[in-house]
Design a protein around this motif. Structure first.
Motif, PDB file in Angstrom:
ATOM      1  N   GLU A  11     -50.083  -2.445 -15.128  1.00 36.61           N
ATOM      2  CA  GLU A  11     -51.004  -1.429 -14.622  1.00 36.61           C
ATOM      3  C   GLU A  11     -50.772  -0.089 -15.316  1.00 36.61           C
ATOM      4  N   LEU A  12     -49.504   0.245 -15.527  1.00 35.07           N
ATOM      5  CA  LEU A  12     -49.171   1.497 -16.205  1.00 35.07           C
ATOM      6  C   LEU A  12     -49.741   1.510 -17.627  1.00 35.07           C
ATOM      7  N   LYS A 190     -52.266  19.978 -25.794  1.00 35.35           N
ATOM      8  CA  LYS A 190     -53.102  20.376 -24.660  1.00 35.35           C
ATOM      9  C   LYS A 190     -52.756  19.582 -23.399  1.00 35.35           C
ATOM     10  N   THR A 191     -52.484  18.285 -23.578  1.00 36.09           N
ATOM     11  CA  THR A 191     -52.065  17.424 -22.475  1.00 36.09           C
ATOM     12  C   THR A 191     -50.862  16.607 -22.936  1.00 36.09           C
ATOM     13  N   ILE A 192     -49.899  16.430 -22.059  1.00 29.47           N
ATOM     14  CA  ILE A 192     -48.725  15.612 -22.365  1.00 29.47           C
ATOM     15  C   ILE A 192     -48.684  14.434 -21.410  1.00 29.47           C
ATOM     16  N   LEU A 193     -48.537  13.247 -21.966  1.00 28.30           N
ATOM     17  CA  LEU A 193     -48.458  12.011 -21.202  1.00 28.30           C
ATOM     18  C   LEU A 193     -47.027  11.501 -21.322  1.00 28.30           C
ATOM     19  N   LEU A 194     -46.238  11.677 -20.279  1.00 24.67           N
ATOM     20  CA  LEU A 194     -44.846  11.213 -20.265  1.00 24.67           C
ATOM     21  C   LEU A 194     -44.786   9.859 -19.582  1.00 24.67           C
ATOM     22  N   VAL A 195     -44.325   8.846 -20.305  1.00 20.84           N
ATOM     23  CA  VAL A 195     -44.278   7.478 -19.797  1.00 20.84           C
ATOM     24  C   VAL A 195     -42.829   7.018 -19.736  1.00 20.84           C
ATOM     25  N   VAL A 196     -42.416   6.540 -18.562  1.00 22.97           N
ATOM     26  CA  VAL A 196     -41.033   6.091 -18.397  1.00 22.97           C
ATOM     27  C   VAL A 196     -41.017   4.783 -17.614  1.00 22.97           C
ATOM     28  N   LYS A 197     -40.200   3.845 -18.107  1.00 19.99           N
ATOM     29  CA  LYS A 197     -40.102   2.526 -17.480  1.00 19.99           C
ATOM     30  C   LYS A 197     -38.637   2.150 -17.295  1.00 19.99           C
ATOM     31  N   GLY A 198     -38.340   1.488 -16.164  1.00 24.85           N
ATOM     32  CA  GLY A 198     -37.024   0.899 -15.985  1.00 24.85           C
ATOM     33  C   GLY A 198     -36.108   1.652 -15.043  1.00 24.85           C
ATOM     34  N   VAL A 230     -47.331  12.319 -15.665  1.00 27.49           N
ATOM     35  CA  VAL A 230     -46.162  11.443 -15.724  1.00 27.49           C
ATOM     36  C   VAL A 230     -46.543  10.074 -15.184  1.00 27.49           C
ATOM     37  N   LEU A 231     -46.319   9.046 -15.990  1.00 30.78           N
ATOM     38  CA  LEU A 231     -46.614   7.669 -15.597  1.00 30.78           C
ATOM     39  C   LEU A 231     -45.307   6.899 -15.500  1.00 30.78           C
TER      40      LEU A 231
END
Length: 240
Positions: A11-12, A190-198, A230-231
């Protein structure tokens, strides 16, 4: 700052891919900031799927990658240039002359860094994808008493070398230096997409998002940015 926690990584990845597709739909000549490592692989797979379904075109898109190892040529399978070609660029219709990475083989690294910042200044990033290192690094901006604002050569910390060793046959083969966008360059997106898993990232996620803003946790500086999304998967977000 917007924080979204997803039940599954599937989903992420789908949400992040859609975010990029929506960005391109709204601005076909968008400038996208991209990352490497294990975190974005699923996102890139979803983007490729959507491209093959005819949902998006990259013909007018420009990309800038965060970093590259010093001393690895693009044809080396562990270089980030090779990674991007294998996981994304080789499967979509983006023009190769619109895909930029720092040149880890540059004879004059300082000049290469200055040139990269000039290109970033001329074409600001619309959406910058970031992963998060176990020690709080973003790009290859390692914890330190002070941080560079612009693109620079960095000496990688031991914990980063150990984390990257899984991609190499031995520790001796892991590059000790990299060229990376500086935190100042990253924060200009302009936009920051921070993705973290685990689950192994849960503690540093909390420190980065809710702890004090300090150069000893470079990701904490994202708290100063006006538009960070933040995802997280369930494991990474379990301490929030």
């Amino acid at each position: 700052m917007i924080i979204r926690i997803f039940n599954t990584r599937e989903e992420l990845d789908r949400y992040a891919a859609q975010f990029y597709i929506d960005t391109i739909a709204a601005k076909p000549n968008a400038t996208l900031g991209l990352a490497t490592g294990s975190t974005p692989i699923g996102i890139y797979e979803k983007i490729v799927e959507r491209y093959k379904s005819g949902d998006v075109t990259f013909v007018n898109v420009t990309t800038f990658n965060l970093d590259e190892y010093v001393g690895l040529p693009p044809e080396n399978e562990q270089s980030y240039a090779y990674f991007m070609k294998h996981h994304l660029f080789g499967h979509i219709d983006i023009r190769q002359d619109r895909t930029y990475l720092p040149n880890g083989m540059a004879a004059d690294p300082a000049a290469q860094c200055a040139h990269y910042d000039e290109m970033l200044a001329a074409q600001p990033v619309d959406v910058q994808l970031l992963g998060l290192g176990h020690n709080g690094h973003i790009g290859f901006n390692e914890p330190d008493a002070e941080l560079h604002g612009g693109t620079h050569v960095v000496q990688l910390k031991q914990e980063t070398l150990e984390a990257n060793a899984r991609f190499f046959s031995s520790m001796d083969e892991v590059p000790k230096q990299a060229i990376t966008m500086g935190v100042g360059s990253i924060l200009k997106a302009k936009t920051i997409l921070l993705v973290v898993k685990g689950a192994d990232k849960a503690d540093i996620v909390k420190r980065a998002l809710q702890g004090p803003i300090t150069t000893e946790c470079p990701a904490s500086l994202l708290q100063t940015h006006a538009n960070v999304i933040v995802l997280l998967d369930q494991e990474a977000g379990r301490n929030l």
